[in-house]
Design a protein around this motif. Structure first.
Motif, PDB file in Angstrom:
ATOM      1  N   LEU A 157       4.430  -1.279   3.227  1.00 19.22           N
ATOM      2  CA  LEU A 157       4.053   0.112   2.991  1.00 19.22           C
ATOM      3  C   LEU A 157       5.083   0.767   2.076  1.00 19.22           C
ATOM      4  N   ILE A 158       4.598   1.326   0.964  1.00 24.28           N
ATOM      5  CA  ILE A 158       5.481   2.027   0.024  1.00 24.28           C
ATOM      6  C   ILE A 158       5.552   3.488   0.433  1.00 24.28           C
ATOM      7  N   ASN A 159       6.706   3.890   0.939  1.00 25.78           N
ATOM      8  CA  ASN A 159       6.875   5.264   1.412  1.00 25.78           C
ATOM      9  C   ASN A 159       7.827   6.051   0.514  1.00 25.78           C
ATOM     10  N   HIS A 160       8.217   5.441  -0.597  1.00 24.65           N
ATOM     11  CA  HIS A 160       9.114   6.109  -1.546  1.00 24.65           C
ATOM     12  C   HIS A 160       8.697   5.689  -2.942  1.00 24.65           C
ATOM     13  N   ARG A 161       8.241   6.652  -3.723  1.00 19.91           N
ATOM     14  CA  ARG A 161       7.850   6.444  -5.126  1.00 19.91           C
ATOM     15  C   ARG A 161       8.386   7.639  -5.885  1.00 19.91           C
ATOM     16  N   PHE A 162       9.476   7.440  -6.615  1.00 19.06           N
ATOM     17  CA  PHE A 162      10.273   8.585  -7.073  1.00 19.06           C
ATOM     18  C   PHE A 162      10.857   8.312  -8.456  1.00 19.06           C
ATOM     19  N   PHE A 163      10.818   9.346  -9.319  1.00 23.44           N
ATOM     20  CA  PHE A 163      11.465   9.281 -10.629  1.00 23.44           C
ATOM     21  C   PHE A 163      12.800   9.994 -10.503  1.00 23.44           C
ATOM     22  N   ASN A 164      13.847   9.199 -10.439  1.00 17.74           N
ATOM     23  CA  ASN A 164      15.186   9.713 -10.179  1.00 17.74           C
ATOM     24  C   ASN A 164      15.852  10.091 -11.500  1.00 17.74           C
ATOM     25  N   ILE A 165      16.010  11.390 -11.718  1.00 19.43           N
ATOM     26  CA  ILE A 165      16.617  11.907 -12.948  1.00 19.43           C
ATOM     27  C   ILE A 165      18.060  12.315 -12.650  1.00 19.43           C
ATOM     28  N   LYS A 168       0.841  -1.195   0.000  1.00 17.20           N
ATOM     29  CA  LYS A 168       0.000   0.000   0.000  1.00 17.20           C
ATOM     30  C   LYS A 168       0.876   1.245   0.000  1.00 17.20           C
ATOM     31  N   TYR A 169       0.328   2.330  -0.563  1.00 14.31           N
ATOM     32  CA  TYR A 169       1.050   3.596  -0.568  1.00 14.31           C
ATOM     33  C   TYR A 169       0.849   4.315   0.769  1.00 14.31           C
ATOM     34  N   SER A 170       1.890   4.959   1.235  1.00 15.68           N
ATOM     35  CA  SER A 170       1.759   5.759   2.455  1.00 15.68           C
ATOM     36  C   SER A 170       0.996   7.036   2.134  1.00 15.68           C
ATOM     37  N   ASP A 171       0.531   7.714   3.172  1.00 12.56           N
ATOM     38  CA  ASP A 171      -0.184   8.987   2.967  1.00 12.56           C
ATOM     39  C   ASP A 171       0.718   9.996   2.266  1.00 12.56           C
ATOM     40  N   TYR A 185      10.056   9.831 -18.882  1.00 13.63           N
ATOM     41  CA  TYR A 185       8.774  10.485 -18.592  1.00 13.63           C
ATOM     42  C   TYR A 185       8.976  11.991 -18.674  1.00 13.63           C
ATOM     43  N   GLY A 186       8.016  12.679 -19.295  1.00 11.61           N
ATOM     44  CA  GLY A 186       8.104  14.125 -19.399  1.00 11.61           C
ATOM     45  C   GLY A 186       9.333  14.612 -20.143  1.00 11.61           C
ATOM     46  N   GLY A 187       9.803  13.832 -21.097  1.00  7.69           N
ATOM     47  CA  GLY A 187      10.989  14.224 -21.855  1.00  7.69           C
ATOM     48  C   GLY A 187      12.294  13.985 -21.123  1.00  7.69           C
ATOM     49  N   LYS A 188      12.233  13.361 -19.964  1.00  3.98           N
ATOM     50  CA  LYS A 188      13.426  13.085 -19.151  1.00  3.98           C
ATOM     51  C   LYS A 188      13.655  11.579 -19.056  1.00  3.98           C
ATOM     52  N   THR A 189      14.916  11.195 -18.921  1.00  8.82           N
ATOM     53  CA  THR A 189      15.280   9.794 -18.751  1.00  8.82           C
ATOM     54  C   THR A 189      15.864   9.586 -17.367  1.00  8.82           C
ATOM     55  N   GLY A 190      15.419   8.559 -16.698  1.00  6.62           N
ATOM     56  CA  GLY A 190      15.908   8.302 -15.342  1.00  6.62           C
ATOM     57  C   GLY A 190      15.516   6.911 -14.880  1.00  6.62           C
ATOM     58  N   THR A 191      15.351   6.771 -13.569  1.00 10.93           N
ATOM     59  CA  THR A 191      15.003   5.485 -12.968  1.00 10.93           C
ATOM     60  C   THR A 191      13.808   5.653 -12.041  1.00 10.93           C
ATOM     61  N   PHE A 192      12.779   4.853 -12.252  1.00 13.53           N
ATOM     62  CA  PHE A 192      11.624   4.857 -11.361  1.00 13.53           C
ATOM     63  C   PHE A 192      11.963   3.999 -10.143  1.00 13.53           C
ATOM     64  N   GLU A 193      11.797   4.582  -8.960  1.00 12.90           N
ATOM     65  CA  GLU A 193      12.186   3.910  -7.724  1.00 12.90           C
ATOM     66  C   GLU A 193      10.979   3.726  -6.801  1.00 12.90           C
ATOM     67  N   PHE A 194      10.933   2.572  -6.168  1.00 12.52           N
ATOM     68  CA  PHE A 194       9.900   2.276  -5.167  1.00 12.52           C
ATOM     69  C   PHE A 194      10.591   1.593  -3.991  1.00 12.52           C
ATOM     70  N   ASP A 197      18.229   3.718   9.016  1.00  8.94           N
ATOM     71  CA  ASP A 197      17.717   3.382  10.348  1.00  8.94           C
ATOM     72  C   ASP A 197      18.054   1.941  10.753  1.00  8.94           C
ATOM     73  N   GLY A 198      18.800   1.229   9.870  1.00 10.55           N
ATOM     74  CA  GLY A 198      19.196  -0.143  10.178  1.00 10.55           C
ATOM     75  C   GLY A 198      18.145  -1.181   9.855  1.00 10.55           C
ATOM     76  N   LYS A 199      17.011  -0.764   9.296  1.00  6.68           N
ATOM     77  CA  LYS A 199      15.930  -1.695   8.975  1.00  6.68           C
ATOM     78  C   LYS A 199      16.049  -2.197   7.533  1.00  6.68           C
ATOM     79  N   ILE A 200      15.372  -3.316   7.238  1.00  7.49           N
ATOM     80  CA  ILE A 200      15.399  -3.940   5.923  1.00  7.49           C
ATOM     81  C   ILE A 200      14.309  -3.337   5.036  1.00  7.49           C
ATOM     82  N   TYR A 201      14.674  -2.985   3.801  1.00  6.80           N
ATOM     83  CA  TYR A 201      13.717  -2.450   2.846  1.00  6.80           C
ATOM     84  C   TYR A 201      13.856  -3.154   1.501  1.00  6.80           C
ATOM     85  N   GLN A 202      12.713  -3.304   0.816  1.00  9.17           N
ATOM     86  CA  GLN A 202      12.702  -3.849  -0.536  1.00  9.17           C
ATOM     87  C   GLN A 202      12.683  -2.702  -1.537  1.00  9.17           C
ATOM     88  N   TRP A 203      13.633  -2.716  -2.462  1.00  4.13           N
ATOM     89  CA  TRP A 203      13.720  -1.707  -3.505  1.00  4.13           C
ATOM     90  C   TRP A 203      13.238  -2.304  -4.822  1.00  4.13           C
TER      91      TRP A 203
END
Length: 230
Positions: free
Chosen positions: A221-229, A152-155, A205-214, A192-198
């Motif tokens: 809980l998905i607390n990071h949804r980012f287009f890294n340019i 699920k996505y975080s607020d 997207y939008g004429g830019k090239t990068g990496t979509f990150e989750f 924070d020393g905790k385990i996360y799934q990337w």
């Protein structure tokens, strides 16, 4: 000639580490021990022979035990057809978690290992990917979805997705579906020393090239949804 390796994986069968100890066992590292496992590898990195020794890996097998999923005889026979340890390990990575990224990595690995033979290079990509599809754990389409199911996505992420002018966060939700099919999963330790799934997928997207990150936490809980340019 390729060499056998022990494959350490997380609960989604993403490969964390592969040791050249002449074994093809699959070891699943428990979530609550991944941080300690990575720290042990880092602390022992000065002695490469020790990390790849049978004694070191037998100790870890005793600590973690074998994963429920192990390679079959047919899979091992297929892996033995790869020409180098590097390409063989890439094929094993694909068998354990058959995403499109792992498939391409496997194909390129074998093709580049045979770069002195143009005919083998030309056929290595397609033959490598297509030849092992029936032997992989599940399917390429299902591998990513199994890791993303129930998340699920975080607020915070939902608010960012609703900002239409935010190219970094408000990219179409359809991208998420493509990422689960074609993206690369990995396990990382947060600050924070905790385990996360990337989950990462290159794209535009939008004429830019990068990496979509989750990034997903242990509570799905998905607390990071980012287009890294870059």
């Amino acid at each position: 000639m390729s060499q056998l390796s022990t494959h350490y994986v997380d609960k989604y069968y993403n490969v964390i580490f592969q040791s050249s100890d002449k074994s093809d066992d699959v070891i699943k590292v428990p979530d609550d021990r991944i941080a300690d496992f990575l720290a042990l590898l880092q602390a022992s990195s000065w002695d490469v022979k020790y990390i790849h020794s049978s004694g070191f890996n037998d100790y870890l097998k005793g600590e973690y035990g074998l994963a429920d999923y192990q390679f079959s005889e047919a899979q091992l026979n297929a892996l033995d057809q790869f020409s180098t340890t590097w390409s063989r390990n890439n094929a094993a990575r694909y068998m354990l978690n058959p995403t499109m990224v792992n498939a391409l990595r496997m194909g390129w690995g074998e093709a580049l290992s045979q770069w002195t033979n143009p005919e083998l290079v030309a056929t290595g990509l397609s033959a490598g990917i297509l030849g092992l599809q029936g032997l992989a754990r599940g399917t390429a389409k299902g591998g990513g979805k199994a890791s993303f199911k129930g998340a699920k996505y975080s607020d915070k992420v939902l608010r960012q997705m609703n900002k239409a002018d935010d190219i970094y966060h408000a990219f179409p939700k359809s991208v998420d579906g493509y990422a689960t099919k074609f993206g690369q999963w990995s396990t990382k330790i947060g600050a924070d020393g905790k385990i996360y799934q990337w989950l990462e997928m290159p794209g535009s997207y939008g004429g830019k090239t990068g990496t979509f990150e989750f990034i997903k936490d242990a509570n799905d809980l998905i607390n990071h949804r980012f287009f890294n340019i870059p």
